[in-house]
Motif scaffolding. Structure first.
Motif, PDB file in Angstrom:
ATOM      1  N   TYR A 123     -34.551 -80.757 -19.634  1.00 57.80           N
ATOM      2  CA  TYR A 123     -34.004 -79.455 -19.226  1.00 57.80           C
ATOM      3  C   TYR A 123     -32.625 -79.618 -18.595  1.00 57.80           C
ATOM      4  N   ALA A 124     -32.481 -80.558 -17.665  1.00 57.31           N
ATOM      5  CA  ALA A 124     -31.197 -80.758 -16.996  1.00 57.31           C
ATOM      6  C   ALA A 124     -30.125 -81.170 -17.989  1.00 57.31           C
ATOM      7  N   GLN A 125     -30.470 -82.020 -18.933  1.00 56.65           N
ATOM      8  CA  GLN A 125     -29.484 -82.456 -19.921  1.00 56.65           C
ATOM      9  C   GLN A 125     -29.048 -81.307 -20.828  1.00 56.65           C
ATOM     10  N   VAL A 126     -30.002 -80.457 -21.200  1.00 55.24           N
ATOM     11  CA  VAL A 126     -29.659 -79.294 -22.032  1.00 55.24           C
ATOM     12  C   VAL A 126     -28.714 -78.366 -21.276  1.00 55.24           C
ATOM     13  N   GLU A 127     -29.047 -78.071 -20.027  1.00 51.96           N
ATOM     14  CA  GLU A 127     -28.205 -77.188 -19.232  1.00 51.96           C
ATOM     15  C   GLU A 127     -26.811 -77.773 -19.037  1.00 51.96           C
ATOM     16  N   PHE A 128     -26.737 -79.050 -18.730  1.00 49.73           N
ATOM     17  CA  PHE A 128     -25.440 -79.714 -18.570  1.00 49.73           C
ATOM     18  C   PHE A 128     -24.629 -79.641 -19.862  1.00 49.73           C
ATOM     19  N   ALA A 129     -25.267 -79.986 -20.988  1.00 45.16           N
ATOM     20  CA  ALA A 129     -24.559 -79.999 -22.268  1.00 45.16           C
ATOM     21  C   ALA A 129     -24.086 -78.612 -22.665  1.00 45.16           C
ATOM     22  N   ARG A 130     -24.949 -77.634 -22.459  1.00 40.17           N
ATOM     23  CA  ARG A 130     -24.578 -76.284 -22.895  1.00 40.17           C
ATOM     24  C   ARG A 130     -23.433 -75.710 -22.064  1.00 40.17           C
ATOM     25  N   TRP A 131     -23.521 -75.826 -20.755  1.00 42.05           N
ATOM     26  CA  TRP A 131     -22.539 -75.126 -19.920  1.00 42.05           C
ATOM     27  C   TRP A 131     -21.219 -75.869 -19.814  1.00 42.05           C
ATOM     28  N   ARG A 132     -21.229 -77.203 -19.959  1.00 41.44           N
ATOM     29  CA  ARG A 132     -19.943 -77.906 -19.979  1.00 41.44           C
ATOM     30  C   ARG A 132     -19.162 -77.517 -21.226  1.00 41.44           C
ATOM     31  N   GLU A 133     -19.873 -77.382 -22.363  1.00 47.19           N
ATOM     32  CA  GLU A 133     -19.209 -77.005 -23.603  1.00 47.19           C
ATOM     33  C   GLU A 133     -18.754 -75.550 -23.564  1.00 47.19           C
ATOM     34  N   ALA A 134     -19.601 -74.678 -23.042  1.00 44.46           N
ATOM     35  CA  ALA A 134     -19.248 -73.254 -22.986  1.00 44.46           C
ATOM     36  C   ALA A 134     -18.033 -73.025 -22.097  1.00 44.46           C
ATOM     37  N   ALA A 135     -18.036 -73.631 -20.913  1.00 44.83           N
ATOM     38  CA  ALA A 135     -16.903 -73.456 -20.002  1.00 44.83           C
ATOM     39  C   ALA A 135     -15.644 -74.090 -20.575  1.00 44.83           C
ATOM     40  N   HIS A 136     -15.781 -75.240 -21.219  1.00 42.64           N
ATOM     41  CA  HIS A 136     -14.624 -75.891 -21.843  1.00 42.64           C
ATOM     42  C   HIS A 136     -14.045 -75.002 -22.933  1.00 42.64           C
ATOM     43  N   GLN A 137     -14.910 -74.415 -23.743  1.00 42.09           N
ATOM     44  CA  GLN A 137     -14.461 -73.506 -24.810  1.00 42.09           C
ATOM     45  C   GLN A 137     -13.673 -72.332 -24.234  1.00 42.09           C
ATOM     46  N   VAL A 138     -14.170 -71.764 -23.163  1.00 39.35           N
ATOM     47  CA  VAL A 138     -13.535 -70.575 -22.586  1.00 39.35           C
ATOM     48  C   VAL A 138     -12.224 -70.921 -21.887  1.00 39.35           C
ATOM     49  N   THR A 139     -12.114 -72.113 -21.314  1.00 41.14           N
ATOM     50  CA  THR A 139     -10.817 -72.480 -20.739  1.00 41.14           C
ATOM     51  C   THR A 139      -9.748 -72.532 -21.824  1.00 41.14           C
ATOM     52  N   GLY A 140     -10.134 -72.935 -23.028  1.00 38.18           N
ATOM     53  CA  GLY A 140      -9.187 -72.897 -24.132  1.00 38.18           C
ATOM     54  C   GLY A 140      -8.763 -71.475 -24.463  1.00 38.18           C
ATOM     55  N   THR A 141      -9.734 -70.554 -24.471  1.00 39.63           N
ATOM     56  CA  THR A 141      -9.420 -69.142 -24.704  1.00 39.63           C
ATOM     57  C   THR A 141      -8.471 -68.612 -23.647  1.00 39.63           C
ATOM     58  N   LEU A 142      -8.724 -68.963 -22.418  1.00 37.78           N
ATOM     59  CA  LEU A 142      -7.876 -68.511 -21.311  1.00 37.78           C
ATOM     60  C   LEU A 142      -6.445 -69.024 -21.461  1.00 37.78           C
ATOM     61  N   LEU A 143      -6.310 -70.303 -21.773  1.00 36.80           N
ATOM     62  CA  LEU A 143      -4.974 -70.886 -21.891  1.00 36.80           C
ATOM     63  C   LEU A 143      -4.220 -70.325 -23.092  1.00 36.80           C
ATOM     64  N   ASP A 144      -4.942 -69.952 -24.148  1.00 34.45           N
ATOM     65  CA  ASP A 144      -4.298 -69.396 -25.339  1.00 34.45           C
ATOM     66  C   ASP A 144      -3.995 -67.903 -25.224  1.00 34.45           C
ATOM     67  N   SER A 145      -4.528 -67.258 -24.196  1.00 33.88           N
ATOM     68  CA  SER A 145      -4.428 -65.793 -24.098  1.00 33.88           C
ATOM     69  C   SER A 145      -3.027 -65.305 -23.768  1.00 33.88           C
ATOM     70  N   GLY A 146      -2.262 -66.121 -23.087  1.00 33.66           N
ATOM     71  CA  GLY A 146      -0.957 -65.661 -22.619  1.00 33.66           C
ATOM     72  C   GLY A 146      -1.042 -64.741 -21.416  1.00 33.66           C
ATOM     73  N   GLY A 147      -2.228 -64.572 -20.874  1.00 31.66           N
ATOM     74  CA  GLY A 147      -2.396 -63.637 -19.768  1.00 31.66           C
ATOM     75  C   GLY A 147      -2.489 -64.277 -18.401  1.00 31.66           C
ATOM     76  N   LEU A 148      -2.358 -65.605 -18.332  1.00 29.22           N
ATOM     77  CA  LEU A 148      -2.419 -66.294 -17.049  1.00 29.22           C
ATOM     78  C   LEU A 148      -1.031 -66.380 -16.421  1.00 29.22           C
ATOM     79  N   THR A 149      -0.978 -66.362 -15.106  1.00 31.21           N
ATOM     80  CA  THR A 149       0.271 -66.645 -14.414  1.00 31.21           C
ATOM     81  C   THR A 149       0.546 -68.149 -14.476  1.00 31.21           C
ATOM     82  N   GLU A 150       1.670 -68.557 -13.943  1.00 33.48           N
ATOM     83  CA  GLU A 150       1.973 -69.994 -13.900  1.00 33.48           C
ATOM     84  C   GLU A 150       0.919 -70.733 -13.076  1.00 33.48           C
ATOM     85  N   ALA A 151       0.561 -70.154 -11.921  1.00 34.56           N
ATOM     86  CA  ALA A 151      -0.468 -70.783 -11.093  1.00 34.56           C
ATOM     87  C   ALA A 151      -1.813 -70.767 -11.809  1.00 34.56           C
TER      88      ALA A 151
END
Length: 425
Positions: A352-380
């Motif tokens: 269970y712990a390994q599944v949760e770790f694997a799923r959420w590290r990948e999901a959050a990593h995927q979304v950080t890419g979306t955020l960086l590609d959005s053009g909507g972030l400030t410099e900070a």
């Protein structure tokens, strides 16, 4: 009262951006929130000069200023209390139009005097015969009228007495007694309060009422088990929670699943439904801590530009999310991944712990890419998300079993399919 100003240091910002930060970093966030509350109180005093409660507000402010000279920590503790922050923000928004409840500052002063073991006499407004002393409890007078009465706090052995409306009420920290209802503390270290009374304890319509003795005992047992898990396996998270979280507030939910939330206006509060068990509560506290940290940081550092109306896929939500919501989700789920990362070799949790770790590290990593590609972030914001992505990228290289990786991938694919069916016309 003193009016300090606070900024978040570069070291704290970088630490927070890795999804952690530590006690020193979150202490800077807490100091900034305390400064905000003090500035709002000062603003409220200035804006209340033409309000019907003007005299009450001025006298309460003077009382707090005097108390601060001898008991600065107790005054600070009352001003930091989440419901006080929520009340003063709402009052500042309404007072210029003659609304709000600025006279509640008298109750803050009385609460501070109780904590400081000091006498205090003020005229206070009652609401339906009730007087809430933030962080302590509530007095309920017979009759239920709304009026202004004289209130006096007198220290006594083991606590204080409140003289109100011709009656004397014992202000006990342990139990209800003759018109007094106490806010219970299931833990003293850290000092956590279950606030099921204050009208400003939670901004949502899902706020629950007073816990029964049976429910409160359940909360206490689960919290103690959760705290044992956190201090044993997640000492850094436990230290951050001890610095940030001071209040737990019960909420009503449509199902018996564990639900939780944090709100910007009540920094330091986690709202949650009745806990299922200690491990689940530990995960909930770690998850909501991330939201609280990001809320506080966002009030000091602008991370997201103006909302342009675009909405995005989030691997943990059934609905499309705005950029700020996406950032919150990525940060919170990075925290979840970090939580389960500590348990991947735990024989009791195993797969269970390994599944949760694997799923959420990948999901959050995927979304950080979306955020960086959005053009909507400030410099900070770009710097913050890039550092978070680096942390998640390093975690991507850590091994899990093939079975755990396959199960995490199936859960992610199922979520995406369900989301597409619900949101694609």
């Amino acid at each position: 009262m003193s009016q300090p100003f606070h900024r978040v240091s570069g070291a704290a910002f970088s630490g927070l951006a890795t999804s952690g930060g530590g006690a020193d970093a979150v202490a800077e966030l807490c100091a900034a929130q305390a400064s905000k509350n003090r500035l709002l109180v000062r603003h409220l005093v200035d804006e209340s000069r033409r309000h019907p409660d003007a005299e009450l507000v001025a006298q309460a402010y003077d009382a707090l200023s005097e108390l601060e000279e001898c008991s600065p920590e107790e005054v600070d503790r009352c001003l930091r209390y989440p419901a006080v922050g929520a009340w003063v923000l709402r009052a500042c928004r309404s007072v210029a139009a003659g609304g709000g409840e600025p006279g509640r500052l008298t109750a803050v002063a009385l609460a501070a005097s109780v904590r400081a073991d000091t006498s205090c006499r003020l005229r206070v407004p009652l609401s339906d015969g009730e007087l809430m002393l933030p962080s302590l409890g509530r007095v309920r007078l017979p009759g239920g009228t709304s009026r202004v009465v004289e209130a006096t706090v007198e220290p006594v052995d083991g606590g204080a007495e409140l003289h109100l409306g011709g009656r004397v009420y014992p202000v006990s920290a342990q139990r209800d007694h003759h018109g007094w209802q106490v806010l219970h503390r299931p833990l003293d270290d850290p000092e956590l309060t279950i606030d099921d009374l204050d009208p400003y304890r939670w901004p949502g319509a899902d706020v629950d009422g007073r816990l029964t003795d049976e429910r409160r005992q359940r909360w206490t047992a689960c919290l103690r088990e959760a705290w044992d898990i956190l201090t044993t396996h997640h000492q850094d998270v436990a230290e951050e929670i001890a610095a940030v979280v001071s209040v737990l507030t019960p909420i009503v939910t449509p199902t018996r699943d564990q639900h939780s939330a944090s709100a910007r206006d009540t920094f330091g509060t986690i709202a949650l439904s009745d806990p299922i068990d200690g491990p689940g509560m530990a995960v909930t506290l770690a998850h909501e801590l991330q939201h609280a940290k990001l809320n506080a940081l966002s009030e000091v550092v602008e991370l997201i530009g103006r909302d342009d109306g675009r909405r995005y896929y989030a691997p943990w939500r059934p609905d499309p999310r705005p950029l700020f919501g996406l950032l919150h989700g990525a940060y919170a789920h990075a925290g979840l991944a970090g939580f389960w990362r500590r348990h991947t070799e735990d024989s009791a949790l195993g797969l269970y712990a390994q599944v949760e770790f694997a799923r959420w590290r990948e999901a959050a990593h995927q979304v950080t890419g979306t955020l960086l590609d959005s053009g909507g972030l400030t410099e900070a914001g770009t710097h913050f998300v890039a550092m978070l992505r680096d942390t998640l990228g390093r975690w991507q290289a850590e091994p899990v079993t093939p079975a755990a990786a396959a199960q995490a991938r199936l859960q992610s694919e199922h979520h995406r399919q369900e989301w597409s069916r619900a949101n694609t016309s």
